[in-house]
Design a protein around this motif. Structure first.
Motif, mmCIF file in Angstrom:
data_model
loop_
_atom_site.group_PDB
_atom_site.id
_atom_site.type_symbol
_atom_site.label_atom_id
_atom_site.label_comp_id
_atom_site.label_asym_id
_atom_site.label_seq_id
_atom_site.Cartn_x
_atom_site.Cartn_y
_atom_site.Cartn_z
ATOM 1 N N PHE A 403 21.525 -25.765 10.507
ATOM 2 C CA PHE A 403 21.860 -24.454 11.063
ATOM 3 C C PHE A 403 23.333 -24.430 11.417
ATOM 4 C CE2 PHE A 403 21.206 -26.874 14.897
ATOM 5 C CZ PHE A 403 22.078 -26.328 15.815
ATOM 6 N N HIS A 427 20.089 -14.880 11.878
ATOM 7 C CA HIS A 427 19.656 -14.197 13.091
ATOM 8 C C HIS A 427 20.907 -13.631 13.735
ATOM 9 C CE1 HIS A 427 15.662 -16.358 13.190
ATOM 10 N NE2 HIS A 427 16.360 -17.168 12.429
ATOM 11 N N ASN A 449 22.945 -6.596 23.038
ATOM 12 C CA ASN A 449 21.679 -7.170 23.506
ATOM 13 C C ASN A 449 20.505 -6.839 22.579
ATOM 14 O OD1 ASN A 449 20.326 -8.838 25.275
ATOM 15 N ND2 ASN A 449 19.695 -7.178 26.626
ATOM 16 N N VAL A 477 20.125 -20.288 9.488
ATOM 17 C CA VAL A 477 19.212 -21.426 9.394
ATOM 18 C C VAL A 477 18.845 -21.633 7.936
ATOM 19 C CG1 VAL A 477 16.994 -22.380 10.163
ATOM 20 C CG2 VAL A 477 18.266 -20.846 11.677
ATOM 21 N N LEU B 397 27.864 -23.801 24.471
ATOM 22 C CA LEU B 397 28.677 -23.712 23.256
ATOM 23 C C LEU B 397 29.784 -22.674 23.370
ATOM 24 C CD1 LEU B 397 25.831 -23.846 20.586
ATOM 25 C CD2 LEU B 397 27.239 -25.724 21.424
ATOM 26 N N ILE B 405 26.427 -18.816 25.049
ATOM 27 C CA ILE B 405 25.549 -19.451 24.060
ATOM 28 C C ILE B 405 25.326 -20.898 24.463
ATOM 29 C CG2 ILE B 405 25.194 -19.878 21.599
ATOM 30 C CD1 ILE B 405 27.442 -17.911 21.022
ATOM 31 N N SER B 407 22.997 -24.553 23.436
ATOM 32 C CA SER B 407 22.018 -25.295 22.646
ATOM 33 C C SER B 407 21.113 -26.009 23.649
ATOM 34 C CB SER B 407 22.731 -26.304 21.741
ATOM 35 O OG SER B 407 21.788 -27.191 21.197
ATOM 36 N N SER B 425 19.345 -11.127 29.779
ATOM 37 C CA SER B 425 18.343 -11.299 28.724
ATOM 38 C C SER B 425 18.650 -12.588 28.001
ATOM 39 C CB SER B 425 18.435 -10.156 27.709
ATOM 40 O OG SER B 425 18.366 -8.918 28.344
ATOM 41 N N HIS B 427 18.087 -14.471 24.137
ATOM 42 C CA HIS B 427 17.621 -14.454 22.747
ATOM 43 C C HIS B 427 17.513 -15.903 22.305
ATOM 44 C CE1 HIS B 427 18.767 -10.118 22.108
ATOM 45 N NE2 HIS B 427 19.518 -10.411 23.148
ATOM 46 N N VAL B 429 16.621 -18.683 19.331
ATOM 47 C CA VAL B 429 16.357 -18.971 17.917
ATOM 48 C C VAL B 429 15.999 -20.453 17.831
ATOM 49 C CG1 VAL B 429 17.281 -19.019 15.582
ATOM 50 C CG2 VAL B 429 18.023 -17.225 17.160
ATOM 51 N N VAL B 430 14.795 -20.737 17.356
ATOM 52 C CA VAL B 430 14.388 -22.135 17.174
ATOM 53 C C VAL B 430 15.061 -22.664 15.913
ATOM 54 C CG1 VAL B 430 12.449 -23.703 16.802
ATOM 55 C CG2 VAL B 430 12.172 -21.700 18.282
ATOM 56 N N VAL B 431 15.835 -23.746 16.048
ATOM 57 C CA VAL B 431 16.508 -24.296 14.863
ATOM 58 C C VAL B 431 15.938 -25.645 14.458
ATOM 59 C CG1 VAL B 431 18.651 -22.993 15.174
ATOM 60 C CG2 VAL B 431 18.385 -25.217 16.291
ATOM 61 N N ASN B 449 13.520 -21.418 12.644
ATOM 62 C CA ASN B 449 13.869 -20.157 11.997
ATOM 63 C C ASN B 449 13.083 -18.972 12.552
ATOM 64 O OD1 ASN B 449 15.549 -18.737 10.285
ATOM 65 N ND2 ASN B 449 14.147 -18.857 8.547
ATOM 66 N N GLU B 450 12.349 -19.173 13.662
ATOM 67 C CA GLU B 450 11.726 -18.042 14.338
ATOM 68 C C GLU B 450 12.453 -17.791 15.665
ATOM 69 O OE1 GLU B 450 7.310 -17.699 12.665
ATOM 70 O OE2 GLU B 450 7.480 -19.290 14.163
ATOM 71 N N PHE B 453 12.659 -12.941 22.182
ATOM 72 C CA PHE B 453 13.539 -12.197 23.087
ATOM 73 C C PHE B 453 12.922 -12.191 24.483
ATOM 74 C CE2 PHE B 453 14.815 -7.893 24.831
ATOM 75 C CZ PHE B 453 16.105 -8.276 25.150
ATOM 76 N N GLN B 471 14.909 -27.996 19.318
ATOM 77 C CA GLN B 471 16.243 -27.463 19.577
ATOM 78 C C GLN B 471 16.222 -25.942 19.448
ATOM 79 O OE1 GLN B 471 19.469 -29.032 17.191
ATOM 80 N NE2 GLN B 471 21.034 -28.231 18.578
ATOM 81 N N ILE B 473 18.645 -22.391 20.062
ATOM 82 C CA ILE B 473 19.929 -21.770 20.394
ATOM 83 C C ILE B 473 19.629 -20.533 21.234
ATOM 84 C CG2 ILE B 473 22.026 -20.699 19.489
ATOM 85 C CD1 ILE B 473 21.687 -23.740 18.904
ATOM 86 N N VAL B 475 21.177 -17.259 23.151
ATOM 87 C CA VAL B 475 22.266 -16.326 23.432
ATOM 88 C C VAL B 475 21.832 -15.499 24.632
ATOM 89 C CG1 VAL B 475 23.724 -14.471 22.529
ATOM 90 C CG2 VAL B 475 22.832 -16.231 20.970
#
Lengths: 500, 500
Positions: A403, A427, A449, A477, B397, B405, B407, B425, B427, B429-431, B449-450, B453, B471, B473, B475
């Motif tokens: 990624f 994403h 957002n 990814v 990050l 952001i 990790s 909020s 967001h 992202v599963v990496v 890759n899913e 929110f 892992q 990510i 945001v």
């Protein structure tokens, strides 16, 4: 662009092939010194374009670079306000062969378009004051060039610089004067002098800094190359005939054909000679126009010294740098924190992904560092973490095996190309501004957002519909994440290859 | 943990309040030197715990630190394999008052629990070889301590070090020997000697490095403080009585009460004196046990020299460092590229967010840099970009005004607390790996890759159901992004305050 001031038949050739290895880590192979914008916030090549464009008729501005930098330079200039890259003729040399072949190729190319073509050759990576004196100097140089002269532009020295070449001005040429400007014969070219000699030059008043700028008729360039070649006065000048011949052979082709194998082989066979040595030092048609303008060739990282006043201990520190007890240190940090303690006469340059710490008297050897890094395959030699694009810019925040994360900034009213990727998903999280997201023909507007998912194979496009800059964080990814996994269906700048 | 080797009544007190400013930028206020894991991949305090725990009965391991570091240390040790923080007694001193008040407080505290308590005082930020010799030394020291001695552990010098204190060993004490080990009287304490003196000490054979480790009955510590205080042999020893009295006052309270205003004021009024000066240099009950173990107090960045072999030019370069023509440089880069050119006798330490460049002979003055940064409010003094947590770790990050952001890495089988945020909020992202995401009572499993929110106010929890590290990510978007915007509803480690 107001072209009422344009000089008929004048073409500008901006030489923009330099790799700028001595400015690493601020410069990289794909963003060399000419693209640096730390001197006053505008890149050196943008300044060169702005400086000459008002004196040119539309279509007469040419940027000569190499194949690898072609897209990068176009993207870079497209991202500048007030520069319309549609009016710039971007040319790629077949390979780097120093300035004699490059200037000959440009001259032959211009002659094909216009037998009366005059050319002004400009470095892309120098700092130069513009304004009325500059304009008068160009006009006067053109007058002299029309009479057959090869006119170099010489800067009145302001200090005993040992890092520049010098030109000795001879007698003023009759009828070639405007205001205080006088075109003179060029008596002598001298390479970088020692300190004592430089001091004498400064005091004597007849030696000028050789700026690398040249004004001449394209036909004169080629005829002088031939005639000095025939005389074979020096080893370097003896190649003039072959250089002129190969330049004319290539000029008979399209610039795209220059990059085909045969043309490239022909050009590569030419000796790598500077135009100064091949022609100017031996031709009798060379003139110099002395001008008093602030100028610097930004030749090494020591130029960073110009960015700020020195502190009490002689340190020039720019950016997020904290010092305790150092002397004579030049420090530049783009963003990260750098702390220095008890240092003497060093130069420290910090960028997002690489830091250089060097003895101040070794800045000319930064190229050795770059060579070693290149040999080690270090990606930090090739590119930085950020890239300017015609639509804005992107910055790589993190790269892992499967990624990577980018921050993407899109200028108001701009959009990326309509594209798809085979091997990666994206994403997007909008963190500032208002995004227009197109996915397989469907369009949605996303506020800060909000987020969107782009699976592989989806035709997608990101645009900014708002009137402020749009910022999107992209997590990509996939097994393969390189920039060349892109299919472009449509692009506002007609781009096809390369990277988004 | 195998406690069949445990020594009855022995309590270990690991002193872990040090700020480690001399190791910046590797150490930070919230991750001081004791948490550094660059020496062999395990942190110094983890090593200290592993070294002594097998010799203790359950519940007899105490970590004495300060209020600010309490959570950080607990999180740090909880993230170590083979350390069960449930069995460790974490204590916070009211304020930092050097080792005499700290050791007195620990002694009084232990006496409340066990009138027979013996204590071994251990620094948390040294390197020490363990194994059978170490264990024998502790057992033999305990034998001597039971007889009333305050036993220091002295290391046989291996070179003429000027950076350490020394103890001169006197006559062996009868009956206190095991194998080659002999407990001796301690004749003299010497602070850092000059080079010539250190050389004599090395040759003489009766001087030992003062390791700062001490074994004594808790009752002896307090009675010696009082008796030397009464004698007032030196200014520093004259404070013994008041130190012992305040220690006993605090020991009558709970450790939580130590941090209340009155107790804190009492303790703060104590003089900031090292235990060596307050007691050991003047007491007649002091012994030394000479041992031959590899030891270092990791006192300055020069210790990085131990991390690798020097190259031909005397440079020790660890990590992503490329050098051209430097001599005697110590370079450490955690990740980023550092290039060095023509340098002499410097130390360069590079971390994600900060770089230090210092003259090698100024490493003791790194604290001046830290003080200046603290005065300037630089966040790089407080914490690094990464934090260990009982469930894994996170790395910042990017931080901007309205988004940041991270990790986030979650260990197999672990999960963060059930929590909500008011003002941001998230967001996700599963990496890598497989996430279990709980939102307002609903649970979903997310593969790489899913994404998910988490709006403000949502009770949410992130866990790792897989058998590899997860892992994600993250945001985070909002007007307020600080760590204290967190409401915890449930936590596997019973954490309430602080940060996730």
């Amino acid at each position: 662009m107001d072209t009422s001031q344009a000089i008929p038949n004048l073409h500008a050739v901006i030489l923009a092939g330099g790799s700028g290895a001595r400015f690493w880590p601020l410069s990289r192979e794909l963003s060399p010194k000419q693209m640096l914008d730390i001197f006053g916030g505008v890149s050196l090549i943008s300044r060169a374009v702005h400086r000459i464009a008002p004196l040119l008729e539309p279509g007469n501005l040419h940027v000569l670079t190499n194949e690898r930098l072609l897209d990068e330079l176009r993207n870079h200039l497209a991202a500048q306000e007030d520069i319309d890259t549609g009016t710039i003729d971007f040319l790629a040399e077949p390979t780097a062969r120093n300035t004699a072949p490059a200037i000959a190729l440009a001259a032959a190319y211009l002659l094909q378009q216009d037998p009366e073509a005059m050319m002004i050759v400009l470095p892309s990576d120098h700092l130069l004051e513009d304004g009325p004196v500059w304009e008068s100097a160009v006009r006067l140089s053109c007058d002299a060039a029309e009479g057959g002269a090869l006119v170099t532009i010489g800067l009145t020295p302001t200090h005993a610089e040992t890092g520049y070449g010098y030109i000795r001005a001879g007698r003023p040429m009759p009828g070639l004067a405007e205001g205080e400007l006088r075109v003179c014969g060029a008596d002598r070219f001298v390479e970088k002098p020692d300190a004592e000699t430089a001091r004498r030059y400064l005091e004597g008043g007849d030696y000028l800094w050789n700026s690398g700028m040249l004004v001449a008729c394209a036909a004169s360039v080629l005829s002088q190359l031939r005639s000095v070649g025939r005389r074979k006065a020096t080893p370097d000048s003896s190649h003039g005939e072959i250089i002129a011949r190969v330049a004319e052979e290539l000029a008979a082709m399209t610039p795209a054909e220059w990059l085909a194998r045969d043309a490239r082989d022909r050009y590569t066979s030419l000796p790598s000679v500077p135009f100064d040595k091949a022609v100017l030092e031996v031709s009798e048609r060379v003139a110099v126009l002395p001008v008093s303008l602030s100028w610097s060739d930004v030749g090494s990282l020591l130029s960073l010294e110009k960015l700020a006043e020195a502190d009490d201990r002689g340190n020039v520190l720019v950016g997020n740098i904290l010092d305790v007890d150092s002397h004579g240190v030049i420090g530049y940090s783009a963003d990260r924190l750098v702390a220095t303690l008890g240092l003497d006469d060093l130069i420290i340059v910090d960028t997002t992904d690489a830091t250089l710490v060097a003895a101040k008297d070794r800045t000319q050897d930064v190229r050795l560092v770059v060579e070693a890094l290149r040999a080690a395959g270090a990606p930090e030699v090739v590119s930085s973490r950020s890239s300017l694009r015609p639509w804005g810019s992107w910055t790589l925040l993190m790269k892992a095996d499967r990624f990577q994360i980018k921050s993407i900034e899109v200028l108001p009213g701009k959009r990326l190309s309509l594209q798809s990727h085979e091997k990666r998903s994206e994403h997007w999280v909008v963190v500032d501004g208002e995004a227009v997201v197109e996915r397989d023909g469907e369009t949605a507007t996303l506020a800060a957002n909000e987020s969107a998912f782009i699976p592989p194979g989806t035709r997608h496009r990101l645009g900014n519909a708002g009137d402020t800059t749009l910022q999107v964080i992209e997590v990509a990814v996939g097994d393969y994440l390189e920039e060349d996994d892109i299919v472009r269906f449509e692009d506002d700048w007609g781009r096809e290859g390369g990277t988004e």
